[in-house]
Enzyme design. Structure first.
Site, short mmCIF file in Angstrom:
data_model
loop_
_atom_site.label_atom_id
_atom_site.label_comp_id
_atom_site.label_asym_id
_atom_site.label_seq_id
_atom_site.Cartn_x
_atom_site.Cartn_y
_atom_site.Cartn_z
N PHE B 126 0.71 -1.30 0.07
CA PHE B 126 0.20 -0.08 0.17
C PHE B 126 0.89 1.27 0.06
O PHE B 126 1.73 1.42 0.64
CB PHE B 126 -0.89 -0.05 1.09
CG PHE B 126 -1.96 1.15 1.16
CD1 PHE B 126 -3.08 0.81 0.13
CD2 PHE B 126 -1.75 2.13 1.76
CE1 PHE B 126 -3.95 1.88 0.19
CE2 PHE B 126 -2.87 3.51 1.77
CZ PHE B 126 -3.87 3.10 0.75
N ASP B 197 3.56 -4.80 8.18
CA ASP B 197 2.36 -4.10 8.12
C ASP B 197 1.38 -5.20 8.19
O ASP B 197 1.04 -5.78 7.23
CB ASP B 197 2.40 -3.28 6.86
CG ASP B 197 1.25 -2.44 6.72
OD1 ASP B 197 0.13 -2.72 7.35
OD2 ASP B 197 1.30 -1.24 5.89
N TYR B 220 -9.55 -0.20 11.43
CA TYR B 220 -10.72 -0.16 10.85
C TYR B 220 -11.18 -0.91 9.76
O TYR B 220 -12.08 -0.72 9.18
CB TYR B 220 -10.70 1.40 10.72
CG TYR B 220 -9.69 1.82 9.43
CD1 TYR B 220 -9.64 1.45 8.24
CD2 TYR B 220 -8.76 2.77 10.13
CE1 TYR B 220 -8.53 2.00 7.45
CE2 TYR B 220 -7.72 3.27 9.37
CZ TYR B 220 -7.71 2.91 7.86
OH TYR B 220 -6.68 3.43 7.19
N LYS B 221 -10.33 -2.04 9.44
CA LYS B 221 -10.71 -2.68 8.59
C LYS B 221 -11.31 -3.98 9.10
O LYS B 221 -12.52 -4.07 9.36
CB LYS B 221 -9.36 -3.43 7.77
CG LYS B 221 -8.57 -2.00 6.84
CD LYS B 221 -7.51 -2.50 6.28
CE LYS B 221 -6.90 -1.49 5.47
NZ LYS B 221 -7.57 -0.61 4.35
N ARG B 369 -11.74 -5.74 -6.16
CA ARG B 369 -11.38 -6.66 -4.65
C ARG B 369 -12.83 -6.69 -4.06
O ARG B 369 -13.59 -6.04 -3.87
CB ARG B 369 -10.59 -5.45 -4.08
CG ARG B 369 -9.43 -5.00 -4.54
CD ARG B 369 -8.23 -4.48 -3.52
NE ARG B 369 -9.27 -3.43 -2.62
CZ ARG B 369 -8.47 -2.94 -1.66
NH1 ARG B 369 -7.46 -3.49 -1.23
NH2 ARG B 369 -9.34 -1.83 -0.89
#
Lengths: 410, 410
Positions: B126, B197, B220-221, B369
């Site tokens: 990312f 990560d 928050y995922k 995705r």
């Protein structure tokens, strides 16, 4: 002779800001003189966070990043803070904490003044300012931090090696307010950049950053944004094209959703955002800014001066025999919206005062701090606080608690 | 032949995790396959933020910093995340954003490996990971960022000059999951430090960071902490006494309320906190962690593998004629909880799919995705999503919108 309580009540009745008190939630029986640390909650804050959770997150899920304007919160909220500090649209970004905001602005300032290797700061400012500069200077290497004990010491500290000066507009301990216009001019004449920390001034009166190079501040004191509400960064438009800072996260990228391999800063103030904004923490802040939109800052300052002056007068009258001394400047022009008194038994005195419903705070070794938020503090509150402070001080009997701290026997 | 819808419904009825779906709020008619971007709200989140605003902030005002445990939120919340990543108490601090967490961990790693001047990262991770390293390396000066295209390229990239390696455990585009154990060992054998990560792995399965040097991740995922919820930092206990990072704010100080003039890092993980935590953003996260306390991560992984494998199977069966290709690894062991398919018309396909209530997202140039959060995604949802994807792709007529993007005519 200072005002009587009845006269204070009359002042409240005539106060043009009195209608704002109902916009805030304060527990019954509390005189809250800590708005300079954590502001009281706007009444609308609860509904604002409920809306953010239920309608935005719950209703739109990930689509709320666009549909509810989450992505732009740092800039839209910044544009709402701008008028409070004398800035224009596109000059303020909100996010992260004040400490992180200092990293952004100091690193940007150093980049704009290559070759100058000195950062000037005042060790008496709120410590995080200094700690952060220390960490940054240590990591970058080759920088010197030069202490100034206060603005008076600036002329001697400024030299051609100074890249930037970071100072707090209002001293967090004493409430002393500095002459930002004169200091900014002095710093800039030396070729250095001026960074103001506005934590203790924004919302206390009309700030004017328009001459400054950068500014930072928090939103949870006089602005009532809530505990840990995001901080702000101001960048003077003359620096926006060139300023680069250390914290190059994807929200500061020119094309954050292009997922380019290299960092390319966004135009304007957006490059001072870093990463996904804490949406839930923006909700109470924006609820508070809904109030601030309707506030006349000149009236805020007038009332602030009246409240702080009255408190000094009443305390000095009621508490004269009890060994208090005024720490804050007596001249209201040189004072923020805070009054500090010294007392050798400051800690137990504050404890006893809080037990009586008057909330101030204590700063070691001997400072009692009282903040006056003009939107919800009344003249009658000031009178009551002074009476209760005298009552606490009048007590002659103290005992030591198990930590060896002196407590009033009540 | 893949499973029928009735068979999927039967799987849901037998699913040991099915009871958790009611703990989350999802709009009717939405199949939410974007939990890998922003997790769905826990049903208790609204009450949690209401409590934080009304009872804590409104009821205790500034006193809530102690009385409501606000001051320690970064550590108490970190201790709740620890078991999800194979860490122990006192090893995880929560706050700031993932980008800031990367600054902390990379700067700490560089400090622990003086003389080594190379940071290895994967430009396919990312982008913020890379952007942040770029900003940091540029500011510090004298560092090289060495690209690796993936873990296979690591052996060639590792040399005695490498200070640290920053890699994402799960690739955000492809969903590919790396072998953290082998990679960590390889990196450490070279004398470098390994920073993982975990943004796309925490909450998707039992992570094990115990061998790693540092880790960062967002909440928050899959963890459902809410938009912009604070990130976490893991620091292996063997580094805690020596690790120093760049962002030396007052909350990381050994005695934050002593207001000492110089920075002195707190013992242990607390030195990885920076400043006043965003309390409102911690509230939904802790509401979610109340759920996670009762979750069996082995069951999460088993269901995740079943959901993603089923989706691949169904899509390949239903959509065979329509030019999709599988981007994610076919071997479930090498996959996170996400499935990506490629399609030349990926953008309009996703738009049309979202119009039908199936929420995935699109990553340029051609990736669709789909994230599968096992706590609230059902086997029947997977079946319906595959059917609707086939329906969208079957449409033969496309038109170009005014941006030149192809849209399905529905």
């Amino acid at each position: 002779m200072a005002l009587s309580r009845a006269e204070c009540v009359a002042l409240d009745a005539a106060d043009p800001l009195s209608r704002f008190r109902d916009e805030f939630v304060l527990p019954d029986g509390t005189i809250y003189l800590v708005g300079n640390s954590l502001g009281a909650p706007p009444r609308a804050a609860a509904a604002a966070v409920a809306r953010a959770v239920e309608q935005e997150w719950g209703g739109r899920l990930v689509g709320a990043w666009n549909a509810s304007g989450w992505f732009d919160l740092p800039l839209t909220t910044g544009d709402r803070i701008a008028p409070l500090i004398g800035a224009g649209p596109g000059q303020v970004a909100v996010g992260d904490s004040t400490s992180i905001a200092i990293v952004k602005t100091v690193s940007a300032a150093l980049g704009l003044r290559p070759g100058r290797r000195v950062i000037v700061s005042n060790p008496a400012d709120f410590p995080t300012d200094r700690y952060v500069v220390e960490g940054l200077a240590g990591a970058l290497g080759g920088y010197e931090i030069r202490d100034v004990s206060g603005p008076d010491a600036l002329p001697d500290a400024l030299s051609g090696e100074v890249a930037c000066v970071l100072l707090s507009e209002v001293d967090y301990r004493t409430g002393a307010r500095h002459d930002t216009e004169a200091i900014t001019a002095l710093v800039q004449e030396s070729g250095a950049l001026m960074i103001w920390d506005l934590c203790h001034s924004v919302g206390a009166y009309q700030v004017d950053v328009s001459a400054a190079d950068f500014a930072v501040g928090c939103t949870y004191k006089y602005l009532n944004g809530g505990p840990g509400a995001p901080a702000f960064v101001y960048v003077n438009p003359r620096h926006q094209d060139e300023a680069r800072h250390l914290l190059t996260g994807w929200h500061g990228h020119a094309a954050p959703f292009a997922f380019e391999p290299g960092f390319r800063p966004a135009d304007g103030i957006r490059r001072f955002t870093v990463s996904t904004p804490p949406v839930m923490s923006f909700a109470p802040l924006n609820a508070s800014l809904d109030i601030w939109e309707h506030v006349d800052l000149a009236a805020v300052r007038a009332k602030s001066v009246a409240l702080t002056s009255l408190f000094i007068e009443l305390v000095e009258e009621f508490c004269a025999p009890y060994g208090l001394w005024l720490v804050s400047p007596r001249d209201p022009e040189r004072r923020g919206s805070q009054v500090s008194f010294g007392h050798p038994d400051g800690y137990p005195v504050m404890r006893a005062l809080i037990d009586r419903g008057v909330h101030g705070d204590f700063r070691a070794p001997d400072v009692l701090r009282f903040g006056f938020a003009p939107l919800y503090i009344r003249f009658a509150d000031v009178h009551d606080a002074a009476v209760l402070l005298a009552e606490v001080l009048k007590k002659e009997h103290w005992r030591d608690d198990r930590y060896g701290r002196r407590l009033a026997v009540t």
